[in-house]
Design an enzyme around this catalytic site. Structure first.
Site, mmCIF file in Angstrom:
data_model
loop_
_atom_site.group_PDB
_atom_site.id
_atom_site.type_symbol
_atom_site.label_atom_id
_atom_site.label_comp_id
_atom_site.label_asym_id
_atom_site.label_seq_id
_atom_site.Cartn_x
_atom_site.Cartn_y
_atom_site.Cartn_z
ATOM 1 C CG HIS A 229 -1.782 -0.967 1.572
ATOM 2 N ND1 HIS A 229 -1.416 -2.117 2.191
ATOM 3 C CD2 HIS A 229 -3.121 -1.053 1.359
ATOM 4 C CE1 HIS A 229 -2.493 -2.881 2.348
ATOM 5 N NE2 HIS A 229 -3.539 -2.268 1.846
ATOM 6 C CG ASP B 223 1.623 -0.877 3.445
ATOM 7 O OD1 ASP B 223 0.746 -0.509 4.220
ATOM 8 O OD2 ASP B 223 1.460 -1.683 2.508
#
Ligand code: XLS
Ligand code: NI
Ligand code: NI
Length: 437
Positions: A101, A104
């Site tokens: 993501h 992240d």
């Protein structure tokens, strides 16, 4: 930079007799199974979010994970350093892919512009590391659920500005995925659902979700991104009801909004079970629609009713999963993505290796067993014969749409009664499967 896993060298295949916990017993990347190497069949991917950002916190307690390389700050330098550690891990493990993501890999800034700059700065390191190691991006995605602005959802928010923010974030995540040569892009509807229908205009929210996906399809074309788009079904958590609740609901949604040609499904085991289905059921629903794209490999716990995201070690599960994957022609752009996390109690860095090695070995066995079942042919033949009445006579006529109700009535009036049916042989077939385990 000193190694994050200094005592661990590249994980090797040592065969089933090995007692080395840091070796593969079944996953031999170069071994050919049913015409392809295991590496090509399984296309393993490591997830960034659980493996490198998971803290081990739960609703009752703080994080437990020991990650000595991480300085605990939200700085870009820490994120860049972590990216290098991630590639050391993935390279030593021998997985050919990873997934992330946006949030992240890089810290969220005070504004979208700052977040985008952070993402670019980390993407630069990811690109270097991909080049250095040959590890590729299976898919990217945007985190549209963690930040408080997404409290009412992202594209399904009641607030149009939140939709706009989410759309802008997707635009950037798509561009970075493209820049890193990603083979796909996933939409998991993080909070795209509702907690109560009392405050929800469901029709409008679903139309907005479709709008975001159409915008993404258009932008994909504009930037020349050739990767595959996926929708990842999940019935609940964090919301009480997520619109992408299961494979069938996703397919219906995609068809209703003319999106089906642009999407395939990314099926996750624990999401299937939360939906009250088996993984095999979800794979068959997706496969039958020509929409089986990729899998998020994990497992739930029989006694816990939430998304525990455990590493898969159950050979029945991996066998049934790979049987369906092989049946529908194997992965093209997708792969076996370990959307799984080590338990809160498994807090040492080495546990990350044990977890992934176990999952990879379990899938290697599932693949080999499924390929053997396929080669044996008895299972497929049984199913084919079970429907033999549809291959000729009245069955063929009905199936091809050539029989009218009047003709069908005349046929059965002449027969008087239906000949006795044959047994379903469930136990026989379950035993047949066990012959290969
Ligand atoms: C959460 C989802 C998520 C997606 C990516 O349950 O599985 O991790 O795979 O957004
Ligand atoms: Ni997932
Ligand atoms: Ni999940």
């Amino acid at each position: 930079m000193p190694a994050a896993f200094p005592t661990i060298t590249k994980i090797k295949f040592e065969g089933p007799a090995s007692r080395n916990p840091l070796a593969f017993k079944h996953y031999d990347a170069d071994e050919v199974v049913a015409g392809k190497t295991m590496r090509e069949h399984l296309r393993f991917a490591v997830v960034y979010w659980h493996t490198f950002r998971g803290t081990g916190s739960d609703p009752f307690g703080a994080g437990t994970m020991q990650r000595p390389w991480d300085d605990g700050t939200a700085s870009v330098a820490n994120a860049q350093n972590r990216a290098r550690v991630a590639f050391e891990f993935i390279e030593k493990l021998g997985a050919p892919y990873y997934c992330w993501h946006d949030r992240d890999v890089a810290p969220e800034g005070a504004t979208l512009a700052e977040s985008n700059r952070n993402l670019d700065a980390v993407a630069k390191v990811l690109k270097e590391e991909q080049k250095r190691t040959g590890i590729k991006l299976l898919w990217g995605t945007a985190n549209l659920f963690s930040h408080p602005r997404f409290v009412h959802g992202a594209s399904t928010s009641c607030n149009a500005d939140v939709f706009a923010y989410a759309a802008a974030q997707v635009k950037k995540a798509l561009e970075v995925t493209h820049e890193l040569g990603g083979e796909g892009y996933t939409f998991w509807g993080g909070r795209e659902g509702y907690q109560t229908l009392l405050n929800t205009d469901m029709k409008r929210e679903q139309a907005h979700l479709a709008r975001l996906l159409h915008l993404a399809v258009a932008h994909k074309k504009q930037i020349g991104f050739k990767g595959q788009f996926y929708i990842e079904p999940k019935p609940k958590e964090p919301t009480k009801h997520q619109y992408d609740s299961d494979a069938a609901a996703c397919l219906n949604f995609l068809r209703e909004y003319d999106l089906l040609p642009h999407f395939k499904l990314n099926i996750e085991t624990n999401h299937a079970t939360l939906a009250g289905h088996s993984m095999q059921h979800e794979l068959e629903v997706a496969g039958a629609a020509g929409a089986l794209g990729s899998i998020d490999a994990n497992t739930g716990d029989e006694l816990l009713g939430w998304d525990t995201d455990q590493f898969p070690t159950n050979i029945y599960l991996t066998t049934y999963t790979m049987l369906s994957v092989l049946k529908y022609g194997g992965f093209k752009t997708g792969g076996v993505n370990f959307d799984a996390k080590v338990r809160r109690e498994s807090f040492e860095p080495v546990d990350l290796f044990y977890a992934h090695i176990g999952g990879m070995d379990a899938f290697a066995r599932g693949l080999k067993i499924a390929a053997a079942i396929q080669k044996d042919g008895r299972l497929a033949k049984f199913v084919q014969q079970r429907y033999a009445s549809w291959d000729t006579g009245i069955g063929k006529k009905i199936e091809s749409g050539k029989a009218t109700l009047k003709e069908i009535e005349a046929y059965i009036l002449k027969q008087g009664e239906v000949a006795p049916n044959t047994s379903g042989r469930q136990e026989f077939l379950e035993n047949l499967i066990n012959d290969f385990l």
